[in-house]
Scaffold this motif. Sequence first.
Motif, PDB file in Angstrom:
ATOM      1  N   ALA A 136      -1.950   6.307   1.594  1.00 59.66           N
ATOM      2  CA  ALA A 136      -1.900   4.878   1.909  1.00 59.66           C
ATOM      3  C   ALA A 136      -2.906   4.506   2.984  1.00 59.66           C
ATOM      4  CB  ALA A 136      -0.489   4.493   2.353  1.00 59.66           C
ATOM      5  N   ALA A 178       1.166   3.958  -2.989  1.00 57.04           N
ATOM      6  CA  ALA A 178       0.870   5.374  -2.710  1.00 57.04           C
ATOM      7  C   ALA A 178       2.041   6.254  -3.153  1.00 57.04           C
ATOM      8  CB  ALA A 178       0.593   5.561  -1.215  1.00 57.04           C
ATOM      9  N   VAL A 228       0.836  -1.197   0.000  1.00 53.31           N
ATOM     10  CA  VAL A 228       0.000   0.000   0.000  1.00 53.31           C
ATOM     11  C   VAL A 228       0.875   1.252   0.000  1.00 53.31           C
ATOM     12  CG1 VAL A 228      -1.613   1.349   1.390  1.00 53.31           C
ATOM     13  CG2 VAL A 228      -1.959  -1.104   1.130  1.00 53.31           C
ATOM     14  N   VAL A 229       1.938   1.213   0.788  1.00 56.03           N
ATOM     15  CA  VAL A 229       2.834   2.376   0.871  1.00 56.03           C
ATOM     16  C   VAL A 229       3.582   2.563  -0.455  1.00 56.03           C
ATOM     17  CG1 VAL A 229       4.916   3.271   1.989  1.00 56.03           C
ATOM     18  CG2 VAL A 229       3.122   2.217   3.371  1.00 56.03           C
TER      19      VAL A 229
END
Lengths: 198, 192
Positions: B41, B19, B15-16
């Motif tokens: 995120a 993002a 997710v990070v």
Amino acid sequence: VSPPARTSGTGVGRPRDTAIDAAIDDAAFAVLVEHGIAGFSLGEIARRVGVPKSTVYRRWGTQQALLVHALELLEQAQPPVPDNGSLRADLIALVEQRFVEFETQAAVTIERLGAEAGDDRAVLGPVWRIGERRHDAGRVAFRRAVERGEVRADLDVELAVEFLAGSVWTHIFSRRPRGASDAAAIVDRLLHGIASDA
Amino acid sequence: VSETDDPGDQAVDDVVVDATMDLLVARGFGRFSLRDVAERAGIEHADLVRAGDSLSDLVTLAVTRRLGAPRASADTGSFRGDLIAILTTIIDRVQSDPAVLNRAIAAFSHPDFRRGAVDETRLRLEVHRPAFERAVARGELDPDYDLQHCFELLLATPSLRWLEGRAVDPADAPHFVDLVLTGFASGAAPPR
């Protein structure tokens, strides 16, 4: 690197204080080099000049207009083309110039502006013209070399100009030393390539 | 961002990374922060900061993951052929992902991002060393060659065009390679 002497103005009404115009030019140039587009603000420029922000606004109307003007100052600050009698000497001089620009952050500023500009054509236009002026310096050196028979007859001058400019960037990017002997080593590799002579 | 194999950590990492790459494309370098990454995120900014990553580290990691592991090119039978294959692959890979291209451009112009990018690039280029060793064995390259110098020349023209906002046609790779091999001084001609 410092901005060239002022050559134009855009104001209307009563005659302006040219000393303030010049001070705004200097401050705008400095803020652009130090902070890029993201940190370019009329407030900071006014603070450095020691005038109210309204004084800067009256002259330039918008921040964007002064930003483009500062970019043009950066463009005019590019150095002239050296003529040293041989392609090797000319190219070494050009590479050394770029090293100096890098040390003063002027070159990095120009590339950073390009990266930050997104699709803003008002910013990209001057940035691209600066790149073209740099390429012009290489073109002049290569055309002299063609006349002197120093380069292959089938050489694509435009490609050679790009190869020269790109090689300086990749050398700078790799964080290698940037002295006079390094400039000569780069130019010798450009002139003769890496293939074995055997 | 963690280096563990825990699936939960991996999900957060993904997710990070996503993002970071989204912001890289949407805003470009110098126009987003760790706080923006955390917000996009959907995690706490403090958690991202506690992980110990700087924005530069995070971007380097994200791009490295997006690029995947570098792969050595096949032996084409000649140094010229190998260099064309290597360069064509690099051009295609960089231009296939706007975030990778943005990062490549920013690495030149932002000192904060240059260090991580240089180290990572050096590691990735090592995978191509066998092509240079084959060239030495065939007598096409001097044994005292410098891999970094060779790549500084090989990537010179594509890098400049990317910096100037231009696309690079992979079909131009042979022209770039010929200049790298023989230079432009008179008395030399591209190998065929």
